[in-house]
Scaffold this motif. Structure first.
Motif, PDB file in Angstrom:
ATOM      1  N   GLU A  79     -23.462   4.172  29.259  1.00 36.37           N
ATOM      2  CA  GLU A  79     -24.409   5.156  28.716  1.00 36.37           C
ATOM      3  C   GLU A  79     -24.776   6.187  29.785  1.00 36.37           C
ATOM      4  OE1 GLU A  79     -26.765   7.311  26.179  1.00 36.37           O
ATOM      5  OE2 GLU A  79     -25.305   5.753  25.689  1.00 36.37           O
ATOM      6  N   LEU A 109     -32.408   5.145  35.778  1.00 31.31           N
ATOM      7  CA  LEU A 109     -32.450   4.315  34.571  1.00 31.31           C
ATOM      8  C   LEU A 109     -31.349   3.256  34.596  1.00 31.31           C
ATOM      9  CD1 LEU A 109     -33.157   7.032  31.849  1.00 31.31           C
ATOM     10  CD2 LEU A 109     -34.696   5.178  32.547  1.00 31.31           C
ATOM     11  N   GLU A 110     -30.162   3.657  35.025  1.00 31.11           N
ATOM     12  CA  GLU A 110     -29.053   2.711  35.088  1.00 31.11           C
ATOM     13  C   GLU A 110     -29.299   1.660  36.165  1.00 31.11           C
ATOM     14  OE1 GLU A 110     -25.598   0.707  36.273  1.00 31.11           O
ATOM     15  OE2 GLU A 110     -26.433   2.278  37.541  1.00 31.11           O
ATOM     16  N   GLY A 130     -32.078   0.615  37.227  1.00 32.78           N
ATOM     17  CA  GLY A 130     -33.169  -0.249  36.793  1.00 32.78           C
ATOM     18  C   GLY A 130     -32.828  -1.109  35.587  1.00 32.78           C
ATOM     19  N   GLY A 131     -31.606  -0.994  35.106  1.00 29.11           N
ATOM     20  CA  GLY A 131     -31.173  -1.828  33.991  1.00 29.11           C
ATOM     21  C   GLY A 131     -31.646  -1.352  32.624  1.00 29.11           C
ATOM     22  N   LYS A 132     -32.176  -0.138  32.552  1.00 27.23           N
ATOM     23  CA  LYS A 132     -32.679   0.376  31.280  1.00 27.23           C
ATOM     24  C   LYS A 132     -31.558   0.908  30.381  1.00 27.23           C
ATOM     25  CE  LYS A 132     -36.991  -0.264  32.362  1.00 27.23           C
ATOM     26  NZ  LYS A 132     -37.795  -1.286  31.714  1.00 27.23           N
ATOM     27  N   ILE A 133     -30.459   1.371  31.004  1.00 28.17           N
ATOM     28  CA  ILE A 133     -29.287   1.816  30.249  1.00 28.17           C
ATOM     29  C   ILE A 133     -28.047   1.234  30.921  1.00 28.17           C
ATOM     30  CG2 ILE A 133     -30.354   3.937  29.382  1.00 28.17           C
ATOM     31  CD1 ILE A 133     -28.820   5.514  31.493  1.00 28.17           C
ATOM     32  N   THR A 134     -26.964   1.142  30.171  1.00 30.06           N
ATOM     33  CA  THR A 134     -25.719   0.609  30.704  1.00 30.06           C
ATOM     34  C   THR A 134     -25.010   1.661  31.556  1.00 30.06           C
ATOM     35  OG1 THR A 134     -24.393   1.369  28.825  1.00 30.06           O
ATOM     36  CG2 THR A 134     -25.427  -0.822  28.627  1.00 30.06           C
TER      37      THR A 134
END
Length: 61
Positions: free
Chosen positions: A28, A18-19, A21-25
């Motif tokens: 986070e 997720l990180e 892929g830019g979905k979360i910082t």
């Protein structure tokens, strides 16, 4: 304990993806992995309450 460890590894992989892929910082991602690490430590403590290594390990809290 093995199941808990496998669950932790799976969750970390998902959070990293997720990180990446830019979905979360990154912040986070760190927060989520830290929370899962605490869950893993709690599971270990429940299974091995007299394990001194767990009590002495203050890194990661």
């Amino acid at each position: 304990m093995e199941e808990s460890l496998q669950h932790f590894a799976s969750d970390v992989g998902i959070v990293c993806a997720l990180e990446a892929g830019g979905k979360i910082t990154p912040q986070e991602a760190y927060k989520q992995i830290k929370a899962r690490w605490k869950e893993l430590k709690k599971a270990k403590k429940a299974l091995y309450p007299k394990d001194k290594d767990l009590e002495d390990d203050k890194s990661g809290d």
